[in-house]
Design an enzyme around this catalytic site. Sequence first.
Site, short mmCIF file in Angstrom:
data_model
loop_
_atom_site.label_atom_id
_atom_site.label_comp_id
_atom_site.label_asym_id
_atom_site.label_seq_id
_atom_site.Cartn_x
_atom_site.Cartn_y
_atom_site.Cartn_z
N GLY A 55 0.85 -1.19 0.00
CA GLY A 55 0.00 0.00 0.00
C GLY A 55 0.88 1.22 0.00
O GLY A 55 2.05 1.15 0.38
N CYS A 82 5.32 -6.04 1.74
CA CYS A 82 5.68 -4.62 1.74
C CYS A 82 4.96 -3.87 2.88
O CYS A 82 5.33 -4.03 4.03
CB CYS A 82 5.38 -4.02 0.37
SG CYS A 82 6.20 -2.45 0.13
N TYR A 83 3.91 -3.11 2.60
CA TYR A 83 3.18 -2.45 3.70
C TYR A 83 2.73 -3.49 4.73
O TYR A 83 2.73 -3.23 5.93
CB TYR A 83 1.96 -1.69 3.15
CG TYR A 83 1.15 -1.02 4.23
CD1 TYR A 83 1.46 0.26 4.68
CD2 TYR A 83 0.07 -1.68 4.82
CE1 TYR A 83 0.72 0.86 5.68
CE2 TYR A 83 -0.68 -1.09 5.84
CZ TYR A 83 -0.34 0.19 6.26
OH TYR A 83 -1.07 0.77 7.26
N HIS A 169 7.80 -7.60 -3.68
CA HIS A 169 6.49 -8.00 -4.22
C HIS A 169 6.61 -9.32 -5.00
O HIS A 169 7.04 -9.30 -6.15
CB HIS A 169 5.94 -6.91 -5.14
CG HIS A 169 5.54 -5.68 -4.40
ND1 HIS A 169 4.28 -5.50 -3.91
CD2 HIS A 169 6.26 -4.59 -4.01
CE1 HIS A 169 4.21 -4.35 -3.28
NE2 HIS A 169 5.40 -3.77 -3.32
N GLU A 171 4.25 -10.96 -6.24
CA GLU A 171 3.18 -11.09 -7.24
C GLU A 171 3.54 -10.51 -8.59
O GLU A 171 2.89 -10.79 -9.58
CB GLU A 171 1.89 -10.43 -6.71
CG GLU A 171 1.91 -8.91 -6.56
CD GLU A 171 2.54 -8.40 -5.26
OE1 GLU A 171 3.31 -9.17 -4.63
OE2 GLU A 171 2.30 -7.24 -4.88
N GLY A 224 -23.67 -11.61 -26.71
CA GLY A 224 -22.80 -12.07 -27.79
C GLY A 224 -21.34 -11.98 -27.38
O GLY A 224 -20.46 -12.41 -28.10
N VAL A 226 -18.06 -12.76 -24.66
CA VAL A 226 -17.51 -14.00 -24.11
C VAL A 226 -18.23 -14.39 -22.81
O VAL A 226 -18.64 -15.54 -22.63
CB VAL A 226 -15.99 -13.85 -23.84
CG1 VAL A 226 -15.43 -15.09 -23.18
CG2 VAL A 226 -15.25 -13.55 -25.13
N ASP A 227 -18.43 -13.41 -21.90
CA ASP A 227 -18.93 -13.75 -20.56
C ASP A 227 -20.34 -14.33 -20.61
O ASP A 227 -20.61 -15.37 -20.02
CB ASP A 227 -18.92 -12.51 -19.66
CG ASP A 227 -17.57 -11.83 -19.67
OD1 ASP A 227 -16.58 -12.51 -19.94
OD2 ASP A 227 -17.52 -10.61 -19.43
N LYS A 368 -11.60 -12.24 -15.94
CA LYS A 368 -11.89 -12.49 -17.37
C LYS A 368 -11.12 -13.70 -17.91
O LYS A 368 -11.67 -14.55 -18.61
CB LYS A 368 -11.53 -11.24 -18.17
CG LYS A 368 -11.88 -11.33 -19.63
CD LYS A 368 -12.99 -10.39 -19.94
CE LYS A 368 -13.62 -10.69 -21.26
NZ LYS A 368 -14.95 -10.10 -21.34
#
Length: 512
Positions: A55, A82-83, A169, A171, A224, A226-227, A368
Amino acid sequence: MKTEKIIILDFGSQYTQLIARKVRECGVYAEIYPFTISQEKLIELNPKGIILSGGPSSVYAEGAPIPSFDVFSLGFPVLGICYGLQLLAYTKGGSVDKAAHREFGRAELVIDSGDDIFEGVSSPTSVWMSHGDHLTSPPAGFETIGHSGNTDFCAVSSADRKIIGIQFHPEVHHTIEGKIILNNFVRKVCGCTEQWNAHSFIETMIKTIQEKVGDDSVLLALSGGVDSTVAAVLLHQALGDRLHCVHIDNGLMRTTESDTIYKLFKESFKIPIEVIDGTELFLGRLAGVEDPEKKRKIIGTAFIDLFEEYAKNLNGVKWLAQGTLYPDVIESVSVKGPSVVIKSHHNVGGLPDKMNLKILEPFRELFKDEVRAVGRELGVPEWFVARHPFPGPGLAIRILGAVSKDRLGLLRKADDIYLEEIRNAGLYDEIWQAFAVLLPINSVGVMGDERTYENVCALRAVTSTDGMTADWYQMPYEVLASMSNRIINEVRGINRVVYDITSKPPGTIEWE
Ligand code: XMP
């Protein structure tokens, strides 16, 4: 869903969503909550472990994000990033100071103790730092398990190895072995054993849908995209003919789009689908309307009106299914952003209340790319699953100014050529979203020996991971040249093509 889960508490890091994705890539389900979550709620969620995000604040700053309870004393394994590490020191009695050298970017982590989270990680290993404050002494009872040139206490661990803090980090992509570290945390430290993936998601979700819906029927508005398409295939597996799929052709779709959807459902999926032609209604209501928000509202209302009309003939429909994704529902300090309305997004919002329908959102926990993986697992063809997003209001928000059949025709032709050239150049999958925009101005040109005074078309292409932020795509010059050439030569009525080089922020992806 009964799934082992990791809870990520968000302290405002730009990487919070990335942590969730990376944990899920390890095959473990992760959810994000704001740091303001109550102790009772966190305990009720019963996570296998907790990750504290980074953060922008200093733990000593006024109004710093600090939970109202001691998150390290609940008995859950915790990884502070980190934070999160500074919060650990702040809460448990270590000390944090402004670093003499702020560290942004690559650093070499030397591992002092290679057990648990660092098992299998090389030493030194490249990690990504982004911090001002740093730890000057760990809390009592904590051991240093990693250091870097600038930071003596780059990674610390409690004696029982259940509470760990790291300054870097794991990630982000630049932490080369970050995935191993996160995987070690969720598997070795937290003891997660389940494999959460598209296959297991489908199995569990089919059961959940069947239990929830019982003998009722479900209405699904197929845009129409994807989801909603993947949602339809999943719901059809769960409910069979109790699923009613309706696609409204609003006249604002791209060339052959409604046809393609109809064929895909009828011929490939063998799922019944009803197409309602709403072209006249939508275009009639939109005639002469220039304001972007008015256009969006008109389109949203027209959808609801047509649906209501359609649903009068359906008996037993109690549910409305929607392809809502996790980023739309995520509650986090970093993602929520300011509450001003930039654009009124619409997916049949307003309909459930009006029609007394309950909402079914099978993907409200997915990103997604995970919906795409579910689609592949369900056999939705790759060309469809990998399609760029397309907004609900369609081409209406890509024609600046008033929408008309003529202008729709111009934009469809330009957009077709643009996308065809992108595909021919092999760039489609590299780009997150690409489309043409018709501007509300004419410009002077010369073709043959004739003066022209015609429309300007803008081309937009962006890279992004979730549409929340985006970079303009650096389209190769030779591809731009052939796009521009073809559009001007083949689309009568467009005599100038420009390329949009605005990122988001400050721009948005769509122009309206
Ligand atoms: P913006 O333009 O806000 O778009 O940067 C972010 C992403 O959302 C899509 N978009 C919409 N999708 N209904 C939708 O389903 C909408 O009203 C809508 N408006 C924008 C846009 O195409 C981009 O992918």
